[in-house]
Design an enzyme around this catalytic site. Structure first.
Site, PDB file in Angstrom:
ATOM      1  N   ASP A   1      -5.778   3.852  -5.539  1.00  0.00           N
ATOM      2  CA  ASP A   1      -4.629   2.984  -5.279  1.00  0.00           C
ATOM      3  C   ASP A   1      -3.581   3.042  -6.386  1.00  0.00           C
ATOM      4  OD1 ASP A   1      -5.884   2.053  -2.927  1.00  0.00           O
ATOM      5  OD2 ASP A   1      -7.136   0.745  -4.159  1.00  0.00           O
TER       6      ASP A   1
ATOM      7  N   LYS B   1      -0.651   7.328  -5.249  1.00  0.00           N
ATOM      8  CA  LYS B   1      -0.601   8.780  -5.009  1.00  0.00           C
ATOM      9  C   LYS B   1       0.263   9.112  -3.797  1.00  0.00           C
ATOM     10  CE  LYS B   1      -5.038   8.810  -4.723  1.00  0.00           C
ATOM     11  NZ  LYS B   1      -5.326   7.465  -5.238  1.00  0.00           N
TER      12      LYS B   1
ATOM     13  N   GLY C   1      -6.142   5.044   1.661  1.00  0.00           N
ATOM     14  CA  GLY C   1      -5.006   4.365   2.268  1.00  0.00           C
ATOM     15  C   GLY C   1      -3.788   4.722   1.452  1.00  0.00           C
ATOM     16  N   HIS C   2      -2.974   5.634   1.955  1.00  0.00           N
ATOM     17  CA  HIS C   2      -1.809   6.082   1.201  1.00  0.00           C
ATOM     18  C   HIS C   2      -0.554   5.479   1.827  1.00  0.00           C
ATOM     19  CE1 HIS C   2      -4.223   9.782  -0.408  1.00  0.00           C
ATOM     20  NE2 HIS C   2      -4.591   8.638  -0.934  1.00  0.00           N
TER      21      HIS C   2
ATOM     22  N   GLN D   1      -8.552   8.487  -3.585  1.00  0.00           N
ATOM     23  CA  GLN D   1      -9.305   7.657  -4.542  1.00  0.00           C
ATOM     24  C   GLN D   1      -8.931   8.032  -5.987  1.00  0.00           C
ATOM     25  OE1 GLN D   1     -11.589   9.182  -1.868  1.00  0.00           O
ATOM     26  NE2 GLN D   1     -10.713   7.528  -0.698  1.00  0.00           N
TER      27      GLN D   1
HETATM   28  P1  IMP Z   1     -16.441   4.337   0.340  1.00  0.00           P
HETATM   29  O1  IMP Z   1     -15.559   5.435  -0.148  1.00  0.00           O
HETATM   30  O2  IMP Z   1     -15.927   3.652   1.572  1.00  0.00           O
HETATM   31  O3  IMP Z   1     -17.860   4.776   0.460  1.00  0.00           O
HETATM   32  O4  IMP Z   1     -16.433   3.181  -0.789  1.00  0.00           O
HETATM   33  C1  IMP Z   1     -16.999   3.367  -2.073  1.00  0.00           C
HETATM   34  C2  IMP Z   1     -16.154   2.694  -3.141  1.00  0.00           C
HETATM   35  O5  IMP Z   1     -14.916   3.383  -3.264  1.00  0.00           O
HETATM   36  C3  IMP Z   1     -15.796   1.235  -2.860  1.00  0.00           C
HETATM   37  O6  IMP Z   1     -15.682   0.554  -4.087  1.00  0.00           O
HETATM   38  C4  IMP Z   1     -14.408   1.337  -2.235  1.00  0.00           C
HETATM   39  O7  IMP Z   1     -13.664   0.151  -2.380  1.00  0.00           O
HETATM   40  C5  IMP Z   1     -13.846   2.467  -3.066  1.00  0.00           C
HETATM   41  N1  IMP Z   1     -12.768   3.192  -2.374  1.00  0.00           N
HETATM   42  C6  IMP Z   1     -12.902   4.079  -1.379  1.00  0.00           C
HETATM   43  N2  IMP Z   1     -11.697   4.558  -1.010  1.00  0.00           N
HETATM   44  C7  IMP Z   1     -10.802   3.959  -1.805  1.00  0.00           C
HETATM   45  C8  IMP Z   1      -9.386   4.081  -1.939  1.00  0.00           C
HETATM   46  O8  IMP Z   1      -8.709   4.860  -1.249  1.00  0.00           O
HETATM   47  N3  IMP Z   1      -8.806   3.299  -2.880  1.00  0.00           N
HETATM   48  C9  IMP Z   1      -9.528   2.483  -3.681  1.00  0.00           C
HETATM   49  N4  IMP Z   1     -10.840   2.349  -3.612  1.00  0.00           N
HETATM   50  C10 IMP Z   1     -11.484   3.089  -2.682  1.00  0.00           C
HETATM   51 MG    MG Z   2      -5.017   3.405  -1.547  1.00  0.00          MG
END
Ligand code: IMP
Ligand code: MG
Length: 426
Positions: free
Chosen positions: A18, A21, A45-46, A225
């Protein structure tokens, strides 16, 4: 950014995701011929703001909004439902996607049973996942029992396979104490619906990137991420299931590491994290709320309030090292415009001793005491600034300090959500 010697650039998050990017990719994609997502899936989520309004992309590369040709690389786990929902929305809002969007035939598919498993596990493990089936899809990939885009070319085999997988998932769901079940018939119907839409855009993505580079085109590899969510280098087990760092870009786009010319790390001027796990510079609830409200810090995928805190130089220096960052893009500087003082974490202390690197164990990280340096705020709006020289002196001093602490040059500073709210550092 792109130039005679720089054709292939990676954009990565250098904190916990977040960082903005989407916005930086959008700015750079104007000059890119090809934009490739290389890891993660619909957990990302971009958010991008254009003249046509706001777009939140989860599965399709943000470069699509600038008209670049976009690829979903082999390292991505592709949630076809999200993908086509997003594609249809883009089309209905007038974004051209025809002949602009392709997916790797080696990308693994995230299917409904992966999401059921993710949610059932989450109830026990409390990682704070997005519930999008990311972990279970990568588990299947590395367990050699995944379904890839290219497998849809052999539909009768894929049908049988998906039925068996849905049934196996149901055994697991029962073991996990979940009452939800995957419906094999629904999965078969999904594949039958998908194949005719997905196969015409399925390509050998690594080859497409290779040939674009051979022609001298500009390629942007778009990470999702952030470094501290990397499955190897992040705050394990509170991480995502892919390599979010620049090494993952080569593997996940299907090119060799020597093809990459530069790696830009995106950092917020402060820090946020969504999901569980240690966060040394997390601010107390009142200050965190102030940052969250000013920065609109709510998850773009789940809507969860993000945890907020100060810039952590230990985190960013670590990200510089494990990504080989060649430059930084600092985002959301404007969110700090009203603060009179801004703490910056310059190191940690544990049991009275100074620590300047990231420990492997989260237990240890959660015991670290951050050492702060307090910088004066500028208390002026920066949202209209377009040149570094026009920033208030305290804001420049703040950026200079971040750059010194990170030991990496700042290339971009973002001062708002709009495309034009960007300062390019000459
Ligand atoms: P998962 O990727 O859904 O398995 O989540 C694993 C961890 O990564 C959790 O803490 C999510 O909140 C975090 N996470 C996954 N995708 C994002 C992202 O795009 N932005 C921020 N945190 C993320
Ligand atoms: Mg994001």
């Amino acid at each position: 950014m792109f130039g005679p010697k720089i054709h292939c650039v990676v954009i990565v998050g250098a904190q916990w995701g977040d960082e903005g990017k989407g916005k930086i990719v959008d700015v750079l994609a104007e000059r890119a011929d090809l934009v490739v997502r290389y890891q993660g899936g619909a957990n990302a989520g971009h958010t991008v703001n254009t003249d046509a309004g706001q777009f939140v992309l989860h599965q399709i590369p943000s470069g699509i909004l600038q008209g670049a040709v976009c690829l979903v690389g082999n390292g991505v786990v592709l949630d076809p439902e999200t993908f086509f929902t997003e594609l249809d929305e883009l089309t209905s809002r007038g974004v051209r996607t025809e002949h602009k969007l392709y997916v790797s035939d080696r990308a693994h598919l995230t299917l409904p049973y992966h999401k059921l498993l993710d949610r059932a596990r989450e109830r026990r493990e409390q990682i704070g996942t997005t519930g999008r089936g990311i972990g279970p899809t990568y588990e299947d990939k590395y367990g050699r029992r995944g379904l890839r885009v290219g497998d849809l070319r052999h539909l009768s085999r894929a049908r049988e396979f998906v039925c068996a997988r849905a049934e196996a998932a149901n055994d697991f769901l029962a073991l996990l104490g979940s009452t939800e079940r995957a419906d094999p018939k629904e999965h078969v119907a999904l594949l039958e619906r998908l194949a005719p839409r997905l196969l015409p855009i399925a390509v050998d993505a690594g080859r497409v990137v290779f040939e674009a580079l051979e022609r001298g085109e500009s390629v942007l590899l778009e990470g999702a991420q952030g470094a501290l969510l990397d499955v190897d280098h992040g705050t394990y087990p509170y991480v995502t299931s892919s390599n979010t760092t620049a090494g993952g870009a080569a593997v996940g786009a299907g090119i060799g590491p020597t093809a990459i010319d530069a790696v830009t790390g995106v950092v917020k001027a402060y820090t946020t994290r969504v999901g569980n796990g240690p966060f040394p510079t997390e601010a107390d609830p009142e200050v965190a709320k102030r940052i969250r409200d000013l920065g609109g810090e709510f998850g773009a995928t789940t809507g969860r309030p993000r945890r907020c805190g100060w810039f952590d130089a230990v985190v960013v220096r670590y990200a510089v090292r494990i990504n080989g960052l060649t430059g930084l893009a600092v985002t959301k500087l404007d969110v700090l415009d009203t603060f009179s003082e801004i703490p910056v974490c310059v190191g940690y202390r544990l049991n009275g001793e100074a620590v300047d690197s990231m420990p492997a164990e989260v237990e240890m990280l959660s015991r670290m005491e951050p050492l702060y340096e307090t910088l004066p705020g500028w208390q002026k709006s920066t949202t209209g600034v377009r040149r570094l020289a026009d920033l208030p002196p305290a804001a420049r001093a703040y950026l200079d300090r971040l750059q010194d602490l990170a030991r990496t040059p700042i290339q971009y500073v973002s001062v708002g959500t709009r495309r034009d709210q960007i300062i390019e550092v000459p």
